[in-house]
Design an enzyme around this catalytic site. Sequence first.
Site, PDB file in Angstrom:
ATOM      1  N   TYR A   1     -10.023  -6.575  11.918  1.00 52.23           N
ATOM      2  CA  TYR A   1      -9.392  -6.048  10.712  1.00 52.23           C
ATOM      3  C   TYR A   1      -9.374  -7.096   9.610  1.00 52.23           C
ATOM      4  O   TYR A   1      -9.112  -8.279   9.853  1.00 52.23           O
ATOM      5  CB  TYR A   1      -7.959  -5.598  11.014  1.00 52.23           C
ATOM      6  CG  TYR A   1      -7.270  -4.981   9.812  1.00 52.23           C
ATOM      7  CD1 TYR A   1      -7.445  -3.643   9.499  1.00 52.23           C
ATOM      8  CD2 TYR A   1      -6.455  -5.755   8.980  1.00 52.23           C
ATOM      9  CE1 TYR A   1      -6.821  -3.081   8.389  1.00 52.23           C
ATOM     10  CE2 TYR A   1      -5.827  -5.189   7.881  1.00 52.23           C
ATOM     11  CZ  TYR A   1      -6.019  -3.861   7.587  1.00 52.23           C
ATOM     12  OH  TYR A   1      -5.419  -3.301   6.495  1.00 52.23           O
TER      13      TYR A   1
ATOM     14  N   GLN B   1      -7.465  -2.073   3.570  1.00 52.61           N
ATOM     15  CA  GLN B   1      -6.350  -1.347   2.973  1.00 52.61           C
ATOM     16  C   GLN B   1      -6.842  -0.416   1.875  1.00 52.61           C
ATOM     17  O   GLN B   1      -6.210   0.604   1.579  1.00 52.61           O
ATOM     18  CB  GLN B   1      -5.325  -2.340   2.410  1.00 52.61           C
ATOM     19  CG  GLN B   1      -4.092  -1.689   1.809  1.00 52.61           C
ATOM     20  CD  GLN B   1      -2.986  -2.698   1.574  1.00 52.61           C
ATOM     21  OE1 GLN B   1      -2.337  -3.140   2.500  1.00 52.61           O
ATOM     22  NE2 GLN B   1      -2.815  -3.087   0.318  1.00 52.61           N
TER      23      GLN B   1
ATOM     24  N   GLU C   1     -17.983  22.949 -15.663  1.00 47.52           N
ATOM     25  CA  GLU C   1     -18.348  21.596 -16.084  1.00 47.52           C
ATOM     26  C   GLU C   1     -17.527  20.543 -15.340  1.00 47.52           C
ATOM     27  O   GLU C   1     -18.041  19.467 -14.985  1.00 47.52           O
ATOM     28  CB  GLU C   1     -18.170  21.460 -17.598  1.00 47.52           C
ATOM     29  CG  GLU C   1     -19.193  22.274 -18.388  1.00 47.52           C
ATOM     30  CD  GLU C   1     -18.899  22.292 -19.884  1.00 47.52           C
ATOM     31  OE1 GLU C   1     -17.895  21.684 -20.305  1.00 47.52           O
ATOM     32  OE2 GLU C   1     -19.667  22.935 -20.630  1.00 47.52           O
TER      33      GLU C   1
ATOM     34  N   LYS D   1      -8.256   4.036   2.012  1.00 43.49           N
ATOM     35  CA  LYS D   1      -7.632   5.349   1.868  1.00 43.49           C
ATOM     36  C   LYS D   1      -7.722   5.962   0.467  1.00 43.49           C
ATOM     37  O   LYS D   1      -7.971   7.172   0.348  1.00 43.49           O
ATOM     38  CB  LYS D   1      -6.167   5.271   2.327  1.00 43.49           C
ATOM     39  CG  LYS D   1      -6.050   5.140   3.844  1.00 43.49           C
ATOM     40  CD  LYS D   1      -4.675   4.760   4.310  1.00 43.49           C
ATOM     41  CE  LYS D   1      -4.381   3.290   4.126  1.00 43.49           C
ATOM     42  NZ  LYS D   1      -5.233   2.397   4.936  1.00 43.49           N
TER      43      LYS D   1
ATOM     44  N   ASN E   1      -2.415  -2.427  12.920  1.00 42.78           N
ATOM     45  CA  ASN E   1      -3.861  -2.192  12.873  1.00 42.78           C
ATOM     46  C   ASN E   1      -4.247  -0.907  13.594  1.00 42.78           C
ATOM     47  O   ASN E   1      -4.991  -0.074  13.065  1.00 42.78           O
ATOM     48  CB  ASN E   1      -4.608  -3.381  13.482  1.00 42.78           C
ATOM     49  CG  ASN E   1      -4.507  -4.639  12.650  1.00 42.78           C
ATOM     50  OD1 ASN E   1      -3.923  -4.624  11.562  1.00 42.78           O
ATOM     51  ND2 ASN E   1      -5.049  -5.741  13.141  1.00 42.78           N
TER      52      ASN E   1
ATOM     53  N   LYS F   1     -15.839  30.081 -29.748  1.00 37.74           N
ATOM     54  CA  LYS F   1     -16.351  29.458 -28.531  1.00 37.74           C
ATOM     55  C   LYS F   1     -15.657  29.967 -27.270  1.00 37.74           C
ATOM     56  O   LYS F   1     -14.459  30.191 -27.239  1.00 37.74           O
ATOM     57  CB  LYS F   1     -16.194  27.934 -28.593  1.00 37.74           C
ATOM     58  CG  LYS F   1     -17.040  27.244 -29.639  1.00 37.74           C
ATOM     59  CD  LYS F   1     -18.534  27.357 -29.306  1.00 37.74           C
ATOM     60  CE  LYS F   1     -18.919  26.596 -28.045  1.00 37.74           C
ATOM     61  NZ  LYS F   1     -18.643  25.143 -28.134  1.00 37.74           N
TER      62      LYS F   1
ATOM     63  N   THR G   1     -38.734  27.769 -11.126  1.00 37.81           N
ATOM     64  CA  THR G   1     -39.111  26.415 -10.735  1.00 37.81           C
ATOM     65  C   THR G   1     -39.309  25.640 -12.032  1.00 37.81           C
ATOM     66  O   THR G   1     -39.820  26.190 -13.017  1.00 37.81           O
ATOM     67  CB  THR G   1     -40.399  26.360  -9.889  1.00 37.81           C
ATOM     68  OG1 THR G   1     -41.496  26.859 -10.658  1.00 37.81           O
ATOM     69  CG2 THR G   1     -40.261  27.176  -8.607  1.00 37.81           C
ATOM     70  N   HIS G   2     -38.881  24.396 -12.065  1.00 40.44           N
ATOM     71  CA  HIS G   2     -38.942  23.576 -13.284  1.00 40.44           C
ATOM     72  C   HIS G   2     -38.194  24.238 -14.442  1.00 40.44           C
ATOM     73  O   HIS G   2     -38.496  24.000 -15.611  1.00 40.44           O
ATOM     74  CB  HIS G   2     -40.395  23.302 -13.700  1.00 40.44           C
ATOM     75  CG  HIS G   2     -41.252  22.755 -12.612  1.00 40.44           C
ATOM     76  ND1 HIS G   2     -41.262  21.429 -12.263  1.00 40.44           N
ATOM     77  CD2 HIS G   2     -42.114  23.374 -11.755  1.00 40.44           C
ATOM     78  CE1 HIS G   2     -42.105  21.234 -11.261  1.00 40.44           C
ATOM     79  NE2 HIS G   2     -42.624  22.400 -10.927  1.00 40.44           N
TER      80      HIS G   2
ATOM     81  N   ASN H   1     -16.004  28.286 -23.594  1.00 45.20           N
ATOM     82  CA  ASN H   1     -16.636  27.174 -22.888  1.00 45.20           C
ATOM     83  C   ASN H   1     -16.425  27.278 -21.372  1.00 45.20           C
ATOM     84  O   ASN H   1     -15.310  27.526 -20.927  1.00 45.20           O
ATOM     85  CB  ASN H   1     -16.060  25.839 -23.376  1.00 45.20           C
ATOM     86  CG  ASN H   1     -16.306  25.615 -24.852  1.00 45.20           C
ATOM     87  OD1 ASN H   1     -17.345  25.988 -25.380  1.00 45.20           O
ATOM     88  ND2 ASN H   1     -15.337  25.022 -25.525  1.00 45.20           N
TER      89      ASN H   1
ATOM     90  N   SER I   1     -12.266  26.354 -28.235  1.00 44.32           N
ATOM     91  CA  SER I   1     -12.483  25.159 -29.042  1.00 44.32           C
ATOM     92  C   SER I   1     -11.338  25.013 -30.034  1.00 44.32           C
ATOM     93  O   SER I   1     -10.813  26.005 -30.545  1.00 44.32           O
ATOM     94  CB  SER I   1     -13.811  25.258 -29.790  1.00 44.32           C
ATOM     95  OG  SER I   1     -13.891  24.291 -30.819  1.00 44.32           O
TER      96      SER I   1
ATOM     97  N   SER J   1       0.817  -1.220   0.000  1.00 46.22           N
ATOM     98  CA  SER J   1       0.000   0.000   0.000  1.00 46.22           C
ATOM     99  C   SER J   1       0.846   1.264   0.000  1.00 46.22           C
ATOM    100  O   SER J   1       0.309   2.373  -0.008  1.00 46.22           O
ATOM    101  CB  SER J   1      -0.930   0.017   1.215  1.00 46.22           C
ATOM    102  OG  SER J   1      -0.184  -0.063   2.417  1.00 46.22           O
TER     103      SER J   1
END
Length: 456
Positions: free
Chosen positions: A314, A319, A287, A322, A107, A280, A152-153, A282, A274, A20
């Site tokens: 354990y 392992q 995003e 993490k 451990n 463009k 809304t919506h 972007n 682009s 690890s």
Amino acid sequence: MWGGRFGEGPGVIMREINASIPFDKRLWQEDIAGSKAHADMLAVNGIITASDNAAIQSGLDSIYAEYAANGVPEDLTLEDIHMVTETRLRALVGEPAARLHTARSRNDQVATDFRLWVRNATHEIDAGLRAFQSALVTRAEEHADSIMPGFTHLQVAQPVTLGHHLMAYYEMTKRDRSRFADCRSRLNQSPLGAAALAGTSFPIDRTATALALGFDGPMANSLDSVSDRDFALEFLTAAAQTALHLSRLAEEMIIWASQPYGFISLPDAWSTGSSIMPQKRNPDAAELVRGHAGRIIGCMNSLMITMKGLPLAYSKDMQDDKPPVFEAYDLLALSIAAMTGMVANVTFNTPRMREVAGSGFSTATDLADWLVRECGMPFREAHHVTGSVVKSCEARGISLSDITVDDLSAINPALAGCNLPDLSIEGSVNSRTSAGGTAPMRVKEAIRTAKKELEA
């Protein structure tokens, strides 16, 4: 490290899957801190000599300096950060290093290291979120009176202020910070001294090591100490919820930056172009924040699935606890920094926002409320009358602010002679004075409160 039981070393594939160190080397500072506290405690309690402890402390300080300068070496044969450090310590100080692991196991060692790392991570995330809140408040104060459409919506619903909209994210972030604070509070107990799973027969002082490492005290059960990762899951849960909030704002910025909306313009520093379309701009940073949310949620699910069926205590599956936490932290910290920068530097096209705020008969609810308040109508009847008015306006191609008393009385004769309400978007926004409402006076109150909270 277990050569007495085994006649041969692990195979090449076993060595690779078992190691690890490629990722847990990230725990090196916590591992050294835990070892120093453990050695001090062993010496105070007469388990190792003062001279052995002095050699261990000096050696660990030297290793700290080496790691800080050159990074942690990756040796798969030594498996993990604990054995890499212990082996280097033995090379530096000799036999005293072999006494360091008395009364502990890898451990409880890794559980301690990991708790320390996650605790530090909550502090770092909280600092980032506080900076994000500060950026939100600054921009909200600039635009406490700026009118924009509330949706809304994704349909224009009622006019609100831009300041009010931004302060909604301040409140979300305040709850996000509280979740990390709760996580930090609950994880702040020390597993060190639980050993492999059953505790130890040595006369150790777990409270001393806990306090030395900034914990509130030792965990109460040795099995629980080494076998649960709920603190990591709680961190991931808080990270996922925070990422969801950031993703929602990122999505709005993406929509607002599009030509049909034209509500904002992101500066060059937060945009890309682009390779084929020279015109463009972007919103790639937004995003990517939106995309990172999916990966952070995946990290949370990954660890949940790893832990869901493990018997005490354990198991080597743990392992894999993490990598998802490290990944989620990195992604979230980067997302917070990106959103803070975008909020601080975005240009709001407030004339365009105001224009759209007046579309879609957005002040219809104001008319219905007026019918209730001034004409004594039940709200459901007022809703029906207002709907009829909207339908008539739509057919005639006029707005609600263009209607006359005659228009109202043609729909409901009882309304003849009434004084018409202010159906402008300014009138609508200014009327929303209820607690938490969008009226500029309420937004400014919220901003004052937020400033005090951020100064505390």
